[in-house]
Design a protein around this motif. Structure first.
Motif, PDB file in Angstrom:
ATOM      1  N   THR A 248       0.798  -1.103   0.117  1.00  0.00           N
ATOM      2  CA  THR A 248      -0.057  -0.116   0.070  1.00  0.00           C
ATOM      3  C   THR A 248       1.051   1.236   0.004  1.00  0.00           C
ATOM      4  O   THR A 248       1.843   1.460   0.853  1.00  0.00           O
ATOM      5  N   ASN A 249       0.534   2.176  -0.800  1.00  0.00           N
ATOM      6  CA  ASN A 249       1.438   3.468  -0.867  1.00  0.00           C
ATOM      7  C   ASN A 249       0.254   4.561  -0.405  1.00  0.00           C
ATOM      8  O   ASN A 249      -0.673   4.825  -1.532  1.00  0.00           O
ATOM      9  N   ILE A 250       0.418   5.182   0.670  1.00  0.00           N
ATOM     10  CA  ILE A 250      -0.378   6.408   0.941  1.00  0.00           C
ATOM     11  C   ILE A 250       0.208   7.674   0.661  1.00  0.00           C
ATOM     12  O   ILE A 250       1.517   7.978   0.803  1.00  0.00           O
ATOM     13  N   VAL A 251      -0.375   8.616  -0.313  1.00  0.00           N
ATOM     14  CA  VAL A 251       0.373   9.757  -0.705  1.00  0.00           C
ATOM     15  C   VAL A 251      -0.710  11.054  -0.036  1.00  0.00           C
ATOM     16  O   VAL A 251      -1.590  11.141  -0.304  1.00  0.00           O
ATOM     17  N   ALA A 252       0.038  11.396   1.149  1.00  0.00           N
ATOM     18  CA  ALA A 252      -0.875  12.618   1.742  1.00  0.00           C
ATOM     19  C   ALA A 252       0.396  13.389   2.369  1.00  0.00           C
ATOM     20  O   ALA A 252       1.596  13.155   2.882  1.00  0.00           O
ATOM     21  N   GLY A 253      -0.426  14.536   2.965  1.00  0.00           N
ATOM     22  CA  GLY A 253       0.404  15.467   3.981  1.00  0.00           C
ATOM     23  C   GLY A 253       1.138  16.486   3.174  1.00  0.00           C
ATOM     24  O   GLY A 253       1.320  16.640   2.032  1.00  0.00           O
ATOM     25  N   SER A 254       1.159  17.721   3.989  1.00  0.00           N
ATOM     26  CA  SER A 254       1.695  18.869   3.395  1.00  0.00           C
ATOM     27  C   SER A 254       1.956  19.590   4.768  1.00  0.00           C
ATOM     28  O   SER A 254       1.803  19.241   5.823  1.00  0.00           O
ATOM     29  N   PHE A 255       2.762  20.570   4.618  1.00  0.00           N
ATOM     30  CA  PHE A 255       3.118  21.753   5.705  1.00  0.00           C
ATOM     31  C   PHE A 255       2.030  21.969   6.578  1.00  0.00           C
ATOM     32  O   PHE A 255       0.982  22.508   6.146  1.00  0.00           O
ATOM     33  N   GLY A 256       1.949  21.606   7.814  1.00  0.00           N
ATOM     34  CA  GLY A 256       0.677  22.213   8.616  1.00  0.00           C
ATOM     35  C   GLY A 256      -0.405  20.983   8.555  1.00  0.00           C
ATOM     36  O   GLY A 256      -1.348  20.880   9.246  1.00  0.00           O
ATOM     37  N   LYS A 257      -0.242  19.928   7.786  1.00  0.00           N
ATOM     38  CA  LYS A 257      -1.285  18.689   7.567  1.00  0.00           C
ATOM     39  C   LYS A 257      -0.832  17.367   7.607  1.00  0.00           C
ATOM     40  O   LYS A 257      -1.013  16.502   7.103  1.00  0.00           O
ATOM     41  N   ILE A 258       0.322  17.276   8.256  1.00  0.00           N
ATOM     42  CA  ILE A 258       1.031  15.948   8.238  1.00  0.00           C
ATOM     43  C   ILE A 258       0.364  15.008   9.252  1.00  0.00           C
ATOM     44  O   ILE A 258       0.201  13.836   8.908  1.00  0.00           O
ATOM     45  N   GLY A 259      -0.535  15.648  10.100  1.00  0.00           N
ATOM     46  CA  GLY A 259      -1.585  14.601  10.928  1.00  0.00           C
ATOM     47  C   GLY A 259      -2.486  13.883  10.226  1.00  0.00           C
ATOM     48  O   GLY A 259      -2.830  12.501  10.464  1.00  0.00           O
ATOM     49  N   ALA A 260      -2.805  14.432   8.801  1.00  0.00           N
ATOM     50  CA  ALA A 260      -3.660  13.654   8.053  1.00  0.00           C
ATOM     51  C   ALA A 260      -3.055  12.367   7.607  1.00  0.00           C
ATOM     52  O   ALA A 260      -3.609  11.288   7.406  1.00  0.00           O
ATOM     53  N   ALA A 261      -1.741  12.673   7.239  1.00  0.00           N
ATOM     54  CA  ALA A 261      -0.848  11.492   6.772  1.00  0.00           C
ATOM     55  C   ALA A 261      -0.689  10.411   7.702  1.00  0.00           C
ATOM     56  O   ALA A 261      -0.683   9.115   7.310  1.00  0.00           O
ATOM     57  N   VAL A 262      -0.463  10.856   8.899  1.00  0.00           N
ATOM     58  CA  VAL A 262      -0.368   9.929  10.167  1.00  0.00           C
ATOM     59  C   VAL A 262      -1.659   9.039  10.287  1.00  0.00           C
ATOM     60  O   VAL A 262      -1.608   7.945  10.246  1.00  0.00           O
ATOM     61  N   LEU A 269      -2.299   0.708   8.114  1.00  0.00           N
ATOM     62  CA  LEU A 269      -1.527  -0.506   8.916  1.00  0.00           C
ATOM     63  C   LEU A 269      -2.508  -1.472   9.877  1.00  0.00           C
ATOM     64  O   LEU A 269      -2.216  -2.656   9.649  1.00  0.00           O
ATOM     65  N   LYS A 270      -3.315  -0.753  10.439  1.00  0.00           N
ATOM     66  CA  LYS A 270      -4.271  -1.402  11.248  1.00  0.00           C
ATOM     67  C   LYS A 270      -5.277  -2.372  10.754  1.00  0.00           C
ATOM     68  O   LYS A 270      -5.606  -3.292  11.349  1.00  0.00           O
ATOM     69  N   SER A 271      -5.565  -1.952   9.393  1.00  0.00           N
ATOM     70  CA  SER A 271      -6.539  -2.740   8.462  1.00  0.00           C
ATOM     71  C   SER A 271      -5.817  -4.066   7.844  1.00  0.00           C
ATOM     72  O   SER A 271      -6.508  -4.677   6.965  1.00  0.00           O
ATOM     73  N   GLY A 272      -4.452  -4.147   7.835  1.00  0.00           N
ATOM     74  CA  GLY A 272      -3.788  -5.445   7.498  1.00  0.00           C
ATOM     75  C   GLY A 272      -2.895  -5.331   6.344  1.00  0.00           C
ATOM     76  O   GLY A 272      -2.681  -6.257   5.800  1.00  0.00           O
ATOM     77  N   SER A 273      -2.566  -3.874   5.881  1.00  0.00           N
ATOM     78  CA  SER A 273      -1.691  -4.003   4.729  1.00  0.00           C
ATOM     79  C   SER A 273      -0.377  -4.662   5.069  1.00  0.00           C
ATOM     80  O   SER A 273       0.233  -4.589   6.189  1.00  0.00           O
ATOM     81  N   GLY A 274      -0.007  -5.456   4.018  1.00  0.00           N
ATOM     82  CA  GLY A 274       1.437  -6.299   4.398  1.00  0.00           C
ATOM     83  C   GLY A 274       2.721  -5.313   4.346  1.00  0.00           C
ATOM     84  O   GLY A 274       3.400  -5.554   5.316  1.00  0.00           O
ATOM     85  N   ILE A 275       2.762  -4.374   3.554  1.00  0.00           N
ATOM     86  CA  ILE A 275       3.745  -3.661   3.210  1.00  0.00           C
ATOM     87  C   ILE A 275       3.166  -2.162   2.950  1.00  0.00           C
ATOM     88  O   ILE A 275       2.575  -2.372   2.247  1.00  0.00           O
ATOM     89  N   THR A 276       3.825  -1.075   3.731  1.00  0.00           N
ATOM     90  CA  THR A 276       3.083  -0.009   3.526  1.00  0.00           C
ATOM     91  C   THR A 276       4.257   1.222   3.486  1.00  0.00           C
ATOM     92  O   THR A 276       5.126   1.227   4.161  1.00  0.00           O
ATOM     93  N   PHE A 277       3.999   2.044   2.624  1.00  0.00           N
ATOM     94  CA  PHE A 277       4.746   2.955   1.886  1.00  0.00           C
ATOM     95  C   PHE A 277       4.042   4.422   2.265  1.00  0.00           C
ATOM     96  O   PHE A 277       2.508   4.497   2.009  1.00  0.00           O
ATOM     97  N   ILE A 278       4.601   5.511   2.712  1.00  0.00           N
ATOM     98  CA  ILE A 278       3.908   6.742   2.831  1.00  0.00           C
ATOM     99  C   ILE A 278       4.846   7.688   2.044  1.00  0.00           C
ATOM    100  O   ILE A 278       6.142   8.169   2.404  1.00  0.00           O
ATOM    101  N   LEU A 279       4.212   8.234   1.169  1.00  0.00           N
ATOM    102  CA  LEU A 279       4.792   9.242   0.132  1.00  0.00           C
ATOM    103  C   LEU A 279       4.252  10.764   0.653  1.00  0.00           C
ATOM    104  O   LEU A 279       3.324  10.878   0.722  1.00  0.00           O
TER     105      LEU A 279
END
Length: 507
Positions: A248-262, A269-279
């Motif tokens: 899984t590759n999540i693409v998210a976040g910008s300055f001041g909005k990193i919480g959304a990416a978290v 991760l909690k819903s079962g993704s085997g390998i997770t990337f965050i861009l």
């Protein structure tokens, strides 16, 4: 669970009577029994019951409920019009009540002189699902009077004044129930905010209508229930590894909005993704590595994501906190022109598309978009109400060959084949910024785990809502946070394995 129209339910009743050894009046007795049993379980005999009966079969249900509750020891009063032209079955049950000396049947005209005891329960059996007009005259006055009461109010099958399949008129008089005891299946209008607010808590009661009709009758409208989820859910196999459950590759976040990416990454991760990337942008590196150590960080720019460079085999979920910086917008639109695999689109990614209408046609077929009503409006145009919005979503899902997760109190999953699945998990405590970010992560994770786009959407909204229900139970609707919801995803999977999976299931 299938949702049938008022006409289909009428056919269902007729089919049951024709093909099972049961008469129409006995079917009414079944309905009344189910209601009387619910009322007995939830209110004791010290609560006087006041039942308001109409002239049709809904009124017949009310008369039958009155008789059954009287024999259970309840103090019963009925308001009705003794001189009305009742339906055949309503008249039978009216006469049965009339023959009981302990039940008083009062005219609507005496209501203003009636003194309600402070622990009374009001039952609405005035109009059922066959109503096709606005209520006027004396009955409208009765409903308006009752709506002013603070006493608990229960509607039988549907609150009087609502229609089963259509939007209500702006000036309609509608009974406002605390509970609705509906028969066999949900009614479509109950799942839309304009009508659902009149229903209170909805309880679906089994009245033994034909199972054969239910199985064979075709409808495009459905409720997501535990039975459907048990058919979709794929338990984790013992002999497996991280690659078994996708990238899984999540693409998210910008300055001041990193919480959304978290939030999106944690939900993934909690819903079962085997390998997770965050861009995400470099400004979020330390936050994301600290809060989501199981995910691999990939830099997409300094303060905004400007480089959409992905792990080729990963399933992409994009949008939370992304921002709409011109360079982000330009890079994302360029990515859309070349990317061909289904992915999940939310939040700012949808906002960028809405500013560039031609980009809609570049969303890969079988992708999933997850707009809230305002984002949907920006994408596809203004509608007058949620019924019109759903009709437009059905049209656009087919036209673009995508899945639309239309977020609302009862979120709707709309497929390219015109099917609609209403979600009934979740609660108002989820009406907080960040809940949508979690949903994006969940659905993307399920898509990466080889659930089809349809099933990833259906399972995703159910899982999200169920986790929200567990979080509300633990922390309250007011105090629960989207991060609490994410922590409860594990509780939902425990529930799935203990309650929904067949007990004899073996890997």
């Amino acid at each position: 669970m299938k949702i049938f129209s008022a006409l289909q339910i009428k056919k269902w009743d007729a089919f049951t009577i024709l093909n099972q050894p049961i008469s129409s009046v006995q079917l009414m007795e079944n309905a009344a029994n189910s209601c009387a049993n619910w009322l007995e379980e939830n209110y004791n005999v010290h609560h006087p019951i006041i039942i308001f009966c109409g002239t049709g079969n809904n009124g017949g249900d009310g008369f039958a409920i009155a008789r059954l509750l009287y024999h259970k020891g309840f103090d019963i009063n009925i308001f009705a019009n003794p001189n009305s032209n009742y339906s055949e079955n309503a008249l039978i049950n009216f006469q049965r009540c009339k023959d009981i000396t302990g039940i008083d049947i009062l005219g609507f005209g005496t209501l203003d002189q009636y003194v309600f005891k402070e622990n009374s329960i009001i039952i609405d059996a005035l109009f059922g699902i066959g109503l096709n007009r606005i209520i006027e005259g004396e009955t409208a006055d009765v409903i308006s009077f009752l709506n002013e009461s603070k006493l608990p109010k229960v509607s039988i099958d549907i609150p009087s004044g609502l229609m089963a399949d259509e939007i209500i008129a702006e000036n309609a008089v509608i009974f406002k129930a605390d509970h609705t005891l509906t028969f066999q299946t949900w009614k479509k209008s109950m799942l839309h905010p304009e009508a659902g607010i009149f229903c209170g808590a909805i309880h679906v009661l089994d009245i033994a209508l034909s199972e054969e009709f239910y199985v064979n009758e075709i409808t495009n409208n459905n409720v997501i229930d535990d039975i459907l989820i048990s058919e979709i859910y794929k338990p984790r196999k013992e002999f497996s590894h991280k690659g078994t459950y996708g990238k899984t590759n999540i693409v998210a976040g910008s300055f001041g909005k990193i919480g959304a990416a978290v939030l999106a990454t944690k939900a993934t991760l909690k819903s079962g993704s085997g390998i997770t990337f965050i861009l995400a942008p470099k400004c979020g590196y330390e936050i994301l590595q600290t809060n989501c150590p199981e995910a691999m960080f990939v830099s997409g720019g300094e303060n905004e994501v400007t480089n959409f460079d992905f792990e080729e085999s990963a399933v992409i979920g994009i949008g939370p906190g992304l921002g709409t910086d011109p360079e982000t917008e330009s890079s994302f639109l360029q990515f859309l022109k070349t990317y061909k695999k289904p992915f999940v689109v939310d939040a700012d990614a949808l906002n960028i598309i809405s500013k560039n209408p031609t980009a809609l046609n570049q969303i890969p077929k079988h992708s999933i978009i997850t707009p809230h009503p305002k984002e949907f409006e920006r994408l596809f145009g203004k509608t007058e109400n949620s019924f019109e919005r759903l009709h437009l979503a059905i049209k656009k899902a087919k036209e673009l060959q995508i899945y639309i997760v239309l977020k609302d109190h009862h979120t709707q999953v709309i497929t390219p084949e015109n099917q609609v699945f209403y979600n009934i998990t979740g609660n108002s405590g989820m009406a907080k910024g960040g809940s949508g970010d979690a949903l994006l992560g969940i659905i993307t994770s399920l898509l990466a785990q080889n659930y089809s786009p349809k099933y990833a959407s259906i399972f995703g909204v159910w899982l999200h809502g169920k986790a929200g229900d567990f979080a509300a139970e633990k922390f309250s609707k007011e105090a629960m946070l989207p991060s609490d919801l994410i922590e409860e995803i594990g509780t939902v999977f425990k529930y799935l394995n203990k309650k929904i999976l067949p007990k004899n299931w073996k890997d």
